[in-house]
Design an enzyme around this catalytic site. Sequence first.
Site, PDB file in Angstrom:
ATOM      1  NE  ARG A  70      60.099  27.966  24.572  1.00  0.00           N
ATOM      2  CZ  ARG A  70      59.067  27.138  24.646  1.00  0.00           C
ATOM      3  NH1 ARG A  70      58.802  26.514  25.767  1.00  0.00           N
ATOM      4  NH2 ARG A  70      58.297  26.943  23.603  1.00  0.00           N
ATOM      5  NE  ARG A 120      56.922  29.885  27.615  1.00  0.00           N
ATOM      6  CZ  ARG A 120      56.191  28.846  27.229  1.00  0.00           C
ATOM      7  NH1 ARG A 120      55.560  28.106  28.115  1.00  0.00           N
ATOM      8  NH2 ARG A 120      56.081  28.547  25.960  1.00  0.00           N
ATOM      9  NE  ARG A 162      55.404  28.247  20.488  1.00  0.00           N
ATOM     10  CZ  ARG A 162      55.797  28.954  21.557  1.00  0.00           C
ATOM     11  NH1 ARG A 162      56.483  30.060  21.399  1.00  0.00           N
ATOM     12  NH2 ARG A 162      55.495  28.543  22.749  1.00  0.00           N
ATOM     13  CE  LYS A 196      50.737  21.835  25.986  1.00  0.00           C
ATOM     14  NZ  LYS A 196      50.551  23.214  25.477  1.00  0.00           N
ATOM     15  NE  ARG A 209      53.020  21.172  19.604  1.00  0.00           N
ATOM     16  CZ  ARG A 209      53.625  21.360  20.775  1.00  0.00           C
ATOM     17  NH1 ARG A 209      54.025  20.331  21.479  1.00  0.00           N
ATOM     18  NH2 ARG A 209      53.811  22.562  21.226  1.00  0.00           N
TER      19      ARG A 209
HETATM   20  P1  ADP Z   1      54.615  25.178  23.554  1.00  0.00           P
HETATM   21  O1  ADP Z   1      54.915  26.199  24.595  1.00  0.00           O
HETATM   22  O2  ADP Z   1      54.380  25.780  22.218  1.00  0.00           O
HETATM   23  O3  ADP Z   1      53.572  24.205  23.982  1.00  0.00           O
HETATM   24  P2  ADP Z   1      56.669  23.067  23.440  1.00  0.00           P
HETATM   25  O4  ADP Z   1      57.788  23.244  24.386  1.00  0.00           O
HETATM   26  O5  ADP Z   1      55.706  21.961  23.719  1.00  0.00           O
HETATM   27  O6  ADP Z   1      55.971  24.462  23.320  1.00  0.00           O
HETATM   28  O7  ADP Z   1      57.229  22.868  21.957  1.00  0.00           O
HETATM   29  C1  ADP Z   1      58.128  23.779  21.355  1.00  0.00           C
HETATM   30  C2  ADP Z   1      58.339  23.424  19.883  1.00  0.00           C
HETATM   31  O8  ADP Z   1      58.850  22.088  19.777  1.00  0.00           O
HETATM   32  C3  ADP Z   1      57.073  23.432  19.028  1.00  0.00           C
HETATM   33  O9  ADP Z   1      56.755  24.706  18.559  1.00  0.00           O
HETATM   34  C4  ADP Z   1      57.484  22.468  17.909  1.00  0.00           C
HETATM   35  O10 ADP Z   1      58.342  23.080  16.974  1.00  0.00           O
HETATM   36  C5  ADP Z   1      58.307  21.417  18.642  1.00  0.00           C
HETATM   37  N1  ADP Z   1      57.462  20.286  19.092  1.00  0.00           N
HETATM   38  C6  ADP Z   1      57.230  19.906  20.388  1.00  0.00           C
HETATM   39  N2  ADP Z   1      56.415  18.836  20.438  1.00  0.00           N
HETATM   40  C7  ADP Z   1      56.098  18.535  19.151  1.00  0.00           C
HETATM   41  C8  ADP Z   1      55.272  17.568  18.533  1.00  0.00           C
HETATM   42  N3  ADP Z   1      54.574  16.666  19.259  1.00  0.00           N
HETATM   43  N4  ADP Z   1      55.184  17.555  17.178  1.00  0.00           N
HETATM   44  C9  ADP Z   1      55.869  18.440  16.431  1.00  0.00           C
HETATM   45  N5  ADP Z   1      56.653  19.399  16.939  1.00  0.00           N
HETATM   46  C10 ADP Z   1      56.778  19.461  18.293  1.00  0.00           C
END
Ligand code: ADP
Length: 189
Positions: A136, A130, A147, A16, A91
């Site tokens: 990370r 990654r 996740r 994404k 989400r």
């Molecule tokens: P991913 O690679 O899992 O898509 P993101 O960078 O989008 O990772 O998100 C990393 C973390 O930030 C998630 O695991 C969550 O803890 C938090 N997070 C991000 N966006 C949201 C959201 N819309 N609602 C709740 N938690 C979120």
Amino acid sequence: MTASRLLLLGPPGAGKGTQAKLLVERLQVPQISTGDMLRAAVASGSEVGKRAQGYMDRGDLVPDEVVIGVAEERLARADAEKGFILDGFPRTAAQADALDRLLERRGTPLERCLCMVVADDELVSRLLKRAELEGRSDDDEETVRNRMRVYREQTAPLIDHYRGLGVLREVDGLGSVEDIASRIEEALA
Ligand code: ADP
């Protein structure tokens, strides 16, 4: 007319963020990534960051009221008036409802939800790769699996929500970055 109020939906590791950045260039509208914003909040030591950190480290979702606040503030900025690429928000069903209400108040409904489809095995191997490259804190194997479980349970049901709104397009997320970008291009036409 190309759609410019977009949502990228898909499991962690689906690509994404990569596609969002290409769309920013092409459409000249901002990427709104709650993951990036929350990581910045953690790094800055703000109140939001303090509330979010533990959840993020475990790979759990940050509470809705925190994330909804962050996303609404960002959407209210002037540069998001002509469009936006939502990446990682909403989400949960509560987040999707909050977004629907906000966009309805503004009279600017979502035009497309692009759902990136990638098989689980491929996702795990991408995320672990990654982890090596970026370090990370939420990319170790156990957290990655959490996740993915959280995605399946809380986020995947949103696919039907957006299908019901008539804006869903499914995009095969396997292939080169360019291949996927051109599939997205078609889905926006
Ligand atoms: P991913 O690679 O899992 O898509 P993101 O960078 O989008 O990772 O998100 C990393 C973390 O930030 C998630 O695991 C969550 O803890 C938090 N997070 C991000 N966006 C949201 C959201 N819309 N609602 C709740 N938690 C979120």
